[in-house]
Design an enzyme around this catalytic site. Structure first.
Site, PDB file in Angstrom:
ATOM      1  N   TYR A 152     -27.207  48.756 -30.181  1.00 53.39           N
ATOM      2  CA  TYR A 152     -26.404  47.689 -29.605  1.00 53.39           C
ATOM      3  C   TYR A 152     -27.278  46.621 -28.956  1.00 53.39           C
ATOM      4  CZ  TYR A 152     -22.170  45.809 -27.296  1.00 53.39           C
ATOM      5  OH  TYR A 152     -21.133  45.021 -26.877  1.00 53.39           O
ATOM      6  N   LEU A 201     -30.217  45.571 -29.725  1.00 54.12           N
ATOM      7  CA  LEU A 201     -30.791  44.684 -30.731  1.00 54.12           C
ATOM      8  C   LEU A 201     -29.770  43.645 -31.182  1.00 54.12           C
ATOM      9  CD1 LEU A 201     -33.199  44.015 -32.587  1.00 54.12           C
ATOM     10  CD2 LEU A 201     -32.263  45.666 -34.231  1.00 54.12           C
ATOM     11  N   ARG A 225     -12.505  38.016 -20.877  1.00 58.22           N
ATOM     12  CA  ARG A 225     -13.010  37.427 -19.644  1.00 58.22           C
ATOM     13  C   ARG A 225     -14.350  38.068 -19.307  1.00 58.22           C
ATOM     14  NH1 ARG A 225      -8.479  39.679 -15.541  1.00 58.22           N
ATOM     15  NH2 ARG A 225      -7.321  38.173 -16.782  1.00 58.22           N
ATOM     16  N   ASP A 283     -20.332  39.179 -20.786  1.00 56.76           N
ATOM     17  CA  ASP A 283     -19.348  40.093 -21.360  1.00 56.76           C
ATOM     18  C   ASP A 283     -19.686  41.545 -21.069  1.00 56.76           C
ATOM     19  OD1 ASP A 283     -17.982  37.957 -22.362  1.00 56.76           O
ATOM     20  OD2 ASP A 283     -18.520  38.283 -24.460  1.00 56.76           O
ATOM     21  N   ASP A 291     -26.096  58.432 -37.699  1.00 54.23           N
ATOM     22  CA  ASP A 291     -26.589  58.289 -36.337  1.00 54.23           C
ATOM     23  C   ASP A 291     -25.554  58.713 -35.301  1.00 54.23           C
ATOM     24  OD1 ASP A 291     -29.038  57.418 -37.166  1.00 54.23           O
ATOM     25  OD2 ASP A 291     -28.630  55.287 -36.905  1.00 54.23           O
ATOM     26  N   GLY A 292     -24.269  58.520 -35.593  1.00 57.02           N
ATOM     27  CA  GLY A 292     -23.236  58.945 -34.648  1.00 57.02           C
ATOM     28  C   GLY A 292     -23.240  60.453 -34.431  1.00 57.02           C
TER      29      GLY A 292
END
Length: 333
Positions: A233, A235, A201, A220, A116-117
């Site tokens: 990501y 999901l 943070r 985040d 996939d990348g």
């Protein structure tokens, strides 16, 4: 389902979707029909395809076994092949490849060997040029690479003869504005992520949709994903799975401080704007997980549907839900 005929030189971008309206992307109804996202396609005979570009995953050891017979097969069928530098580096004869941009410029079809990348990188090249991608899975998961390595030559033969299914996937347009000027403009297939750097943070991105302020998150990070990216990501961060034909964006907070901050699904004709408030030290915009851009306090990120979709060739006998069952192991103990 809309029928598409590919003439072998798909260089003209499709008409854009009606993204200029400023109705709320959350509640209002679409007032104009746009092209379906997933379509069956007819292709003319093989002689209309004269050049195929090959893009491979870097440092894949089995390329040396796969690529030489592939190049001979293409030559025997009267097809010129252009390989990228990653593919050439795996060959024993010292062949020199082209940059991926040059491969895409000179090709009528991109053959992607990887996971996939590799597909995500190829998609950013193929979509604006109107070039279809034939993906062969040589990675691990392979949500986007629907053909196995064993299916390589049958898939090529079927594609050249016009026996295939074409899925048009929405691409996301991303603009980064700094001090009133657009300094970067990109296209991505899966998602745009605003996320913190190394420090543990929270960040405070502000979300606006079609000019309407939605909220200021404390989290985040924040993900804006396409339907294709909804299985990536987003999901993992608790977002929903969205079928590729659903014309939408998914906005998913990453580990939000307030538990009521839930994912949003909006129509893809919406204009999404993100800016930072509070502490902006070490905050990045990440595109498809492959490129990171440091953000500054005054930056404005604009996200919309790109005019050009990705044309993704898929196995005609595999449904989207069959792929989900296989990749996500649904129904297995």
């Amino acid at each position: 389902m809309r029928r598409i005929r590919w003439t072998g030189l798909p260089r003209n971008p499709p008409e854009s979707s009606p993204g200029g309206r400023r109705q709320s992307g959350v509640f209002s109804l679409r007032t104009q029909k746009v092209a379906r996202v997933e379509s069956q396609a007819d292709m003319q005979p093989r002689k209309t395809v004269q050049t195929i570009g090959i893009i491979s995953r870097p440092r894949r050891s089995n390329l040396v076994v796969v690529v030489p017979p592939l190049l001979k097969w293409l030559e025997a069928h009267g097809i010129q092949s252009i390989i990228d530098e990653e593919t050439a580096s795996s060959l024993p004869d010292g062949s020199k490849g082209q940059t991926r941009e040059r491969v895409a410029d000179a090709s009528q079809l991109l053959l992607v060997l990887g996971g996939d990348g590799t597909m995500l990188a190829a998609a950013r090249l193929a979509a604006p040029r109107g070039i279809p991608i034939l993906p062969i899975n040589m990675g691990s998961l392979g949500f986007l690479t629907g053909f196995t390595l064993e299916e390589l030559h049958p898939a090529l033969d079927d594609t050249l003869e016009g026996r295939f299914s074409l899925s048009e996937r929405v691409m996301i347009s991303v603009e980064l504005e700094r001090a009133g000027k657009v300094i970067d403009n990109q296209r991505v297939l899966n998602e745009v992520v605003i996320n913190k750097g190394a420090l543990a943070r929270m960040i405070e991105p502000e979300l606006t949709i079609d000019g309407d302020f939605v909220c200021r998150y404390r989290a985040d990070g924040l993900i804006v994903a396409s339907p294709t990216g909804s299985t990536a990501y987003s999901l993992s961060a608790g977002g929903p799975i969205v079928h590729p034909t659903v014309e939408s964006f998914v906005i998913t907070p990453i580990c939000p401080h307030t538990l009521s901050d839930r994912p949003l699904v909006i129509r893809d004709s919406s204009s999404v704007e993100l800016k930072l408030s509070g502490n902006t030290e070490s905050v990045f915009m990440t595109l498809d997980g492959q490129r990171g851009i440091p953000l500054q306090p005054t930056d404005l990120v604009r996200i919309s549907r790109a005019k050009e979709p990705l044309k993704l060739i898929q196995p005609p006998k595999k449904s989207y839900f069959e792929i989900l069952r296989s990749k996500l192991k649904w129904g297995e103990a």
